[in-house]
Design an enzyme around this catalytic site. Structure first.
Site, PDB file in Angstrom:
ATOM      1  N   GLY A 125     -13.854 -32.876 -19.962  1.00 42.13           N
ATOM      2  CA  GLY A 125     -13.745 -33.563 -18.652  1.00 42.13           C
ATOM      3  C   GLY A 125     -15.148 -33.666 -18.217  1.00 42.13           C
ATOM      4  O   GLY A 125     -15.218 -33.202 -16.977  1.00 42.13           O
ATOM      5  N   ALA A 126     -15.962 -34.193 -18.679  1.00 39.83           N
ATOM      6  CA  ALA A 126     -17.423 -34.554 -18.295  1.00 39.83           C
ATOM      7  C   ALA A 126     -17.723 -36.039 -17.959  1.00 39.83           C
ATOM      8  O   ALA A 126     -18.896 -36.184 -17.952  1.00 39.83           O
ATOM      9  CB  ALA A 126     -18.213 -34.059 -19.614  1.00 39.83           C
ATOM     10  N   GLY A 129     -17.394 -35.371 -11.519  1.00 41.80           N
ATOM     11  CA  GLY A 129     -17.426 -33.933 -11.047  1.00 41.80           C
ATOM     12  C   GLY A 129     -18.211 -32.928 -11.510  1.00 41.80           C
ATOM     13  O   GLY A 129     -19.127 -33.287 -12.107  1.00 41.80           O
ATOM     14  N   ILE A 130     -17.654 -31.665 -11.780  1.00 41.96           N
ATOM     15  CA  ILE A 130     -18.450 -30.499 -12.285  1.00 41.96           C
ATOM     16  C   ILE A 130     -18.859 -30.785 -13.661  1.00 41.96           C
ATOM     17  O   ILE A 130     -19.968 -30.514 -14.280  1.00 41.96           O
ATOM     18  CB  ILE A 130     -17.572 -29.132 -12.068  1.00 41.96           C
ATOM     19  CG1 ILE A 130     -17.470 -29.117 -10.571  1.00 41.96           C
ATOM     20  CG2 ILE A 130     -18.321 -28.371 -12.872  1.00 41.96           C
ATOM     21  CD1 ILE A 130     -16.394 -28.043 -10.482  1.00 41.96           C
ATOM     22  N   GLY A 131     -17.659 -31.340 -14.487  1.00 39.04           N
ATOM     23  CA  GLY A 131     -18.297 -31.459 -16.121  1.00 39.04           C
ATOM     24  C   GLY A 131     -19.280 -32.494 -16.098  1.00 39.04           C
ATOM     25  O   GLY A 131     -20.253 -32.160 -17.060  1.00 39.04           O
ATOM     26  N   TYR A 280      -0.705 -26.017 -10.644  1.00 33.79           N
ATOM     27  CA  TYR A 280      -2.292 -26.085 -10.883  1.00 33.79           C
ATOM     28  C   TYR A 280      -2.867 -24.414 -11.070  1.00 33.79           C
ATOM     29  O   TYR A 280      -3.635 -24.186 -11.654  1.00 33.79           O
ATOM     30  CB  TYR A 280      -3.102 -26.950 -10.032  1.00 33.79           C
ATOM     31  CG  TYR A 280      -4.586 -26.823 -10.142  1.00 33.79           C
ATOM     32  CD1 TYR A 280      -5.184 -27.702 -10.924  1.00 33.79           C
ATOM     33  CD2 TYR A 280      -5.212 -25.923  -9.076  1.00 33.79           C
ATOM     34  CE1 TYR A 280      -6.578 -27.767 -10.970  1.00 33.79           C
ATOM     35  CE2 TYR A 280      -6.676 -26.007  -9.024  1.00 33.79           C
ATOM     36  CZ  TYR A 280      -7.181 -26.784 -10.027  1.00 33.79           C
ATOM     37  OH  TYR A 280      -8.726 -26.738  -9.968  1.00 33.79           O
TER      38      TYR A 280
END
Length: 404
Positions: A125-126, A129-131, A280
Site C-alpha cells: 500500500g505504498a 498516503g502513509i505507505g 475495518y
C-alpha cells in the site's frame, strides 16, 4: 488532501469575486439620472416623496411607471453586495483559523538516525498516503524499496517518482493483489527468489469497503482479507527471508480504531451483520493480536515484530464510509480531518521509529504510538489462539482449491 482544500477555498473566493462583480454590474445605470442620486442614496432619502418625484423625472429609463422601482433595485443590489462581502469575510476568518490550528498543532518527530543503505524493505500500500510517505522516507535513507501494489501501472509511476525525488535508484513496484491469496503467494515467491534476505516488512495496506458486504475470489470478506488475512500469509511466507537479516523487523500498521472493534470469533467475516467501520476496526485488532502472538511464537531477538499506531490520519480511507448521496457529510468529514488530524507526512514518524530505532533491537510484540511504547490491554489468550488457528485454516491451499 491539502491541495484539494486549497483548490476549494480558491474556487470559493473566485466565485465570491465574480458574484460581487455581477451584483455591482446589475445596479441601474441611468445616463440622465440626477447628480444628487448618490447623495440621496447615502443619506437614505430615496424613500422621501419629493426625492421620488425628482427620481421619476430624471430617471425615465429606470422608473417610467413605478416610483419605487429605482429605490428597490438599488437597495437590493447594495444588500446583495453586503451579503457577499459578509460571506467572504467569514471564509477569510475560517481560512485564518484553519491555518492557525494547523501551524500550532504539535506532532512527534522521529529522531532515530539509523542507516538503511543497502537494506531491503518491502511495503504494501505504498502508492499513496502513509505507505507512500514511508517509502519516500526510507528510500531517502538509502533503503532498497519493493512496493507491493494492486495497480501495477500506478505503482510503476510512483516508483519512478520516488527514484527521481530520493536519488535511490533501486525502487521497484511489483504486482500484489491482496484480494487474491494466489497473488500474495506469487509475489512472495518472486521476492524470495530475487533477494537473499529481507530486512524490513511493513504491512501497511488497508481499505474501508463500501456499505455492502463483498467477497474476494477466495470467498473471504474483502476488508478482512485485504487488511489482515493476506498480510498474515505474506508475513508467514517472507519470514524465512526476514530471519536471514542481521536484524529483521516486521511492522504492522494499525490505528486507534482497534479499541472499538467488535470481535465475534464465530463471525469474524461479518456474515450475519455487516458494517464497513466495524469490519475495518476488527481487522486492526486482528493485526495487533497477530503481532503479539507472532512475537511469542518467534521468541527470538533476530526478528522482531511490532504494531504501529500512527494516530488519526487524513487519508482517502474515509471515501467509502458515506454513501455517494451523502456528499455534505463527506465534505464535512474531509474538512474536519484536514484541520484536526495528521497528514501522512506527519503520521509516518512512528513507523520510521519502528524501522530505525536502535533501542528497539530485541523488542517485540509491542504497540508503538508517538515514537514510544504504548500500554495495550491484555486480551484473552484463547481468543488470540482461535484467531491464529482460523487464519491458518483460511490460507490453506486446500480451502482455496475447493472454490476453484
Amino acid at each position: 488532501m491539502g491541495d484539494f482544500f486549497r483548490k476549494v477555498l480558491c474556487t470559493a473566493f473566485l466565485a465570491m469575486f465574480v458574484q460581487v462583480t455581477f451584483v455591482i454590474a446589475k445596479k441601474p445605470r441611468c445616463f440622465d439620472q440626477d447628480r444628487r442620486c448618490q447623495e440621496w442614496l447615502e443619506k437614505g432619502d430615496c424613500g422621501k416623496s419629493e426625492v421620488k418625484k425628482l427620481c421619476r423625472k430624471s430617471c425615465k429609463r429606470c422608473a417610467p411607471n413605478n416610483d419605487d422601482f429605482l429605490y428597490e433595485v438599488i437597495t437590493r443590489g447594495i444588500e446583495d453586495t453586503h451579503t457577499v462581502l459578509y460571506c467572504m469575510s467569514l471564509l477569510l476568518v475560517l481560512g485564518i483559523l484553519i491555518a492557525f490550528i494547523k501551524l500550532n498543532r504539535t506532532c512527534v518527530v522521529c529522531k532515530s538516525k539509523g542507516n538503511l543503505k543497502g537494506k531491503v524493505v518491502v511495503i504494501t500500500g505504498a502508492t499513496n498516503g502513509i505507505g507512500y510517505e514511508t517509502a519516500f522516507r526510507l528510500a531517502s535513507k538509502g533503503a532498497k524499496i519493493i512496493i507491493g501494489c494492486s495497480n501495477l501501472k500506478k505503482g510503476l509511476k510512483i516508483a519512478k517518482q520516488l527514484r527521481d525525488y530520493t536519488g535511490q535508484q533501486y525502487i521497484e513496484a511489483r504486482k500484489l493483489d491482496l484480494a487474491s491469496l494466489a497473488s500474495v503467494r506469487e509475489f512472495s515467491k518472486d521476492i524470495c527468489e530475487d533477494f537473499p534476505c529481507i530486512d524490513i516488512l511493513v504491512n501497511n495496506a488497508a481499505i474501508v469497503s463500501g456499505n455492502k458486504r463483498q467477497e474476494t475470489i477466495d470467498k473471504n470478506e474483502t476488508t478482512w482479507q485485504i487488511n489482515y488475512l493476506s498480510h498474515f500469509l505474506l508475513t508467514k511466507i517472507l519470514l524465512q527471508k526476514i530471519r536471514l537479516s542481521a536484524q529483521g523487523r516486521i511492522i504492522n500498521v494499525v490505528c486507534d480504531s482497534y479499541k472499538r472493534a467488535n470481535f465475534i470469533l464465530t463471525d469474524l467475516q461479518s456474515n450475519n451483520k455487516f458494517s464497513p467501520i466495524t469490519a475495518y476496526n476488527n481487522t486492526k485488532l486482528a493485526l495487533l493480536l497477530f503481532t503479539q502472538e507472532l512475537a511469542a511464537y518467534l521468541n527470538e531477538k533476530v526478528v522482531t515484530v511490532n504494531a504501529v499506531n500512527p494516530g488519526k490520519v487524513s487519508t482517502s480511507l474515509r471515501r467509502n464510509i458515506f454513501p455517494y448521496n451523502w456528499r455534505i457529510l463527506r465534505i464535512l468529514s474531509e474538512l474536519y480531518a484536514y484541520v484536526f488530524w495528521k497528514t501522512p507526512s506527519e503520521a509516518v514518524e512512528t513507523i520510521l521509529y519502528g524501522c530505525l530505532e536502535k533501542n528497539l533491537e530485541g523488542v517485540s510484540g509491542k504497540l508503538l504510538e508517538e515514537c514510544t511504547e504504548a500500554v495495550v490491554p491484555e486480551y484473552d489468550k484463547t481468543i488470540v489462539k482461535k484467531l491464529w488457528d482460523e487464519s491458518e485454516r483460511l490460507i490453506t491451499p486446500e480451502k482455496i482449491a475447493n472454490f476453484l
